[in-house]
Design a protein around this motif. Structure first.
Motif, PDB file in Angstrom:
ATOM      1  N   UNK A   1       0.835  -1.200   0.000  1.00  0.00           N
ATOM      2  CA  UNK A   1       0.000   0.000   0.000  1.00  0.00           C
ATOM      3  C   UNK A   1       0.868   1.248   0.000  1.00  0.00           C
ATOM      4  N   UNK A   2       1.964   1.203   0.788  1.00  0.00           N
ATOM      5  CA  UNK A   2       2.876   2.349   0.837  1.00  0.00           C
ATOM      6  C   UNK A   2       3.588   2.543  -0.489  1.00  0.00           C
ATOM      7  N   UNK A   3       4.013   1.421  -1.087  1.00  0.00           N
ATOM      8  CA  UNK A   3       4.761   1.504  -2.341  1.00  0.00           C
ATOM      9  C   UNK A   3       3.881   2.023  -3.467  1.00  0.00           C
ATOM     10  N   UNK A   4       2.700   1.425  -3.616  1.00  0.00           N
ATOM     11  CA  UNK A   4       1.822   1.815  -4.714  1.00  0.00           C
ATOM     12  C   UNK A   4       1.152   3.163  -4.459  1.00  0.00           C
ATOM     13  N   UNK A   5       1.191   3.614  -3.208  1.00  0.00           N
ATOM     14  CA  UNK A   5       0.614   4.918  -2.895  1.00  0.00           C
ATOM     15  C   UNK A   5       1.596   6.053  -3.053  1.00  0.00           C
ATOM     16  N   UNK A   6       2.826   5.773  -3.425  1.00  0.00           N
ATOM     17  CA  UNK A   6       3.852   6.819  -3.564  1.00  0.00           C
ATOM     18  C   UNK A   6       4.513   6.745  -4.941  1.00  0.00           C
ATOM     19  N   UNK A   7       3.697   6.648  -5.959  1.00  0.00           N
ATOM     20  CA  UNK A   7       4.207   6.574  -7.327  1.00  0.00           C
ATOM     21  C   UNK A   7       4.687   7.950  -7.779  1.00  0.00           C
TER      22      UNK A   7
ATOM     23  N   UNK B   1      -4.942  -6.791 -11.291  1.00  0.00           N
ATOM     24  CA  UNK B   1      -4.453  -6.892  -9.911  1.00  0.00           C
ATOM     25  C   UNK B   1      -2.925  -6.894  -9.951  1.00  0.00           C
ATOM     26  N   UNK B   2      -2.319  -5.855  -9.390  1.00  0.00           N
ATOM     27  CA  UNK B   2      -0.854  -5.742  -9.465  1.00  0.00           C
ATOM     28  C   UNK B   2      -0.177  -6.056  -8.137  1.00  0.00           C
TER      29      UNK B   2
ATOM     30  N   UNK C   1      -6.516   1.510  -7.169  1.00  0.00           N
ATOM     31  CA  UNK C   1      -7.481   1.344  -6.086  1.00  0.00           C
ATOM     32  C   UNK C   1      -6.978   0.304  -5.096  1.00  0.00           C
ATOM     33  N   UNK C   2      -7.277   0.516  -3.821  1.00  0.00           N
ATOM     34  CA  UNK C   2      -6.905  -0.418  -2.759  1.00  0.00           C
ATOM     35  C   UNK C   2      -8.170  -1.065  -2.217  1.00  0.00           C
ATOM     36  N   UNK C   3      -8.294  -2.370  -2.412  1.00  0.00           N
ATOM     37  CA  UNK C   3      -9.465  -3.108  -1.942  1.00  0.00           C
ATOM     38  C   UNK C   3      -9.006  -4.317  -1.144  1.00  0.00           C
ATOM     39  N   UNK C   4      -9.220  -4.248   0.165  1.00  0.00           N
ATOM     40  CA  UNK C   4      -8.804  -5.319   1.084  1.00  0.00           C
ATOM     41  C   UNK C   4      -7.311  -5.613   0.881  1.00  0.00           C
ATOM     42  N   UNK C   5      -6.968  -6.829   0.444  1.00  0.00           N
ATOM     43  CA  UNK C   5      -5.565  -7.199   0.245  1.00  0.00           C
ATOM     44  C   UNK C   5      -5.140  -7.055  -1.219  1.00  0.00           C
TER      45      UNK C   5
END
Length: 364
Positions: free
Chosen positions: A138-144, A229-230, A194-198
């Motif tokens: 989440x941290x990695x994909x949230x800081x592109x 899904x990445x 988008x972030x959905x659960x895991x």
């Protein structure tokens, strides 16, 4: 007698739980310092608390025998210093009677420790690994970053031309090589993460999906909308051989047999360690307390008596870990852990039935 046993039990309970809590907290505090980065990345405080608390069962497995040992010695030392044990002995209580409340409490702790090592510890470890994995992604994909290649792994590379509002991007390119047999190139005018659960999903708009195989370039596909899904599979979906040994339940360790896997001997040794180590909650306090009760009380030497009683138990702890290390290399030596337990139990029984404390000559 029941009144006196109840009194001993009450005097033992508070130091017992306090000792376990203090020992666990000391190690737990050092462990959560490694997770502070989650707060710096604006992780929810509630999630951080749950993640940090999931470490405790693993710590309890290791430190509980030490907490029980120290607390038992502390409690009986106070009773002996206040002459309360002398009064109880004058009323007809033998050393066996004095040890009964401690033995019963230690037996309860032994049952809890066995349940923890077999089920609770691996259960929380799986949750911990899974949650850290999710938070990391989440941290990695949230800081592109825009205008550069974002390497999430050597198999997943993302390039965005411009970052829009929220998690939306324009002119995006993705190289996906997670499948060994083929890889894909995605390009789109717009994309949203988008972030959905895991899961971490990327929704493309107005783009092209170009597959590549070992035979070369395959036919490209145009699309208006496409979702991918990445995020790699989480801990629960990983195959057995990729799990950490602390994530495996006791029965999984015992039943695992793969003679081509170098970790198989370590798994079996760990299984028997989880079975034998909880017995230390029962045997070690008994050895230390019997040795302590057999020694003559002297206000000048009371620290020496405690240290002497503690050192006897430490010998068996050191032996346990030495035999555990040998068992990891050669499973035929695993039996030595149980031999160590048997010798400790026989030592405690012989010490209890002896008229003199022959340890005073050893530690004089």
């Amino acid at each position: 007698m029941r009144i006196l046993e109840s009194y001993l039990r009450k005097n033992l309970l508070n130091p017992l739980f306090l000792g376990i809590i203090v020992f666990t907290y000391m190690v737990w505090f050092m462990q959560i310092l490694k997770l502070i980065y989650l707060l710096e990345k604006h992780v929810n405080i509630l999630e951080f608390c749950i993640i940090s608390l999931s470490i405790i069962p693993t710590l309890l497995h290791s430190v509980m025998p030490f907490g029980v040992l120290i607390a038992s010695l502390y409690s009986y030392n106070n009773l002996k210093a206040n002459k309360e044990l002398v009064v109880m002995e004058s009323l007809g209580m033998s050393h066996k009677d004095l040890l009964k409340p401690s033995f019963k409490l230690c037996f309860i702790i032994f049952i809890i420790s066995m349940f923890n090592s077999a089920y609770l510890m691996p259960k929380t470890q799986r949750y911990l690994k899974d949650e850290l994995h999710r938070q990391k992604n989440s941290l990695v994909f949230g800081s592109i970053q825009e205008g550069v290649f974002n390497n999430f792994s050597n198999k997943l590379i993302l390039f965005v031309d411009k970052k829009l509002s929220g998690n939306k991007y324009s002119n995006i390119y993705l190289f996906d090589r997670r499948k060994w047999s083929s890889w894909f190139f995605y390009s789109a005018e717009l994309a949203e993460i988008k972030f959905e659960n895991d899961k971490v999903l990327i929704s493309f708009s107005n783009g092209i999906r170009q597959p590549y195989t070992s035979y070369g370039e395959d036919q490209a596909m145009k699309f208006d909308k496409f979702t991918l899904n990445i995020l790699d599979k989480n801990i629960e979906d990983r195959p057995f051989h990729r799990r950490n040994v602390y994530e495996l339940y006791l029965w999984e360790l015992l039943l695992y047999k793969n003679y081509t896997d170098d970790r198989s001997p370590k798994y079996l040794a760990e299984a028997h360690n989880r079975i034998s180590w909880p017995f230390m909650n029962l045997i070690l306090p008994m050895i230390a307390l019997i040795s302590f009760l057999k020694s003559d009380f002297n206000r000048k030497d009371y620290v020496k008596n405690i240290v002497k009683s503690f050192m006897v138990s430490i010998i068996f702890i050191i032996s346990h870990f030495a035999f555990y290390a040998l068992g990891q290399k050669d499973n035929n030596l695993i039996i030595l852990m149980y031999v160590n337990l048997l010798l400790a139990a026989l030592f405690a029984i012989s010490l209890l039935n002896s008229h003199k404390n022959y340890l005073t000559r050893i530690f004089r």
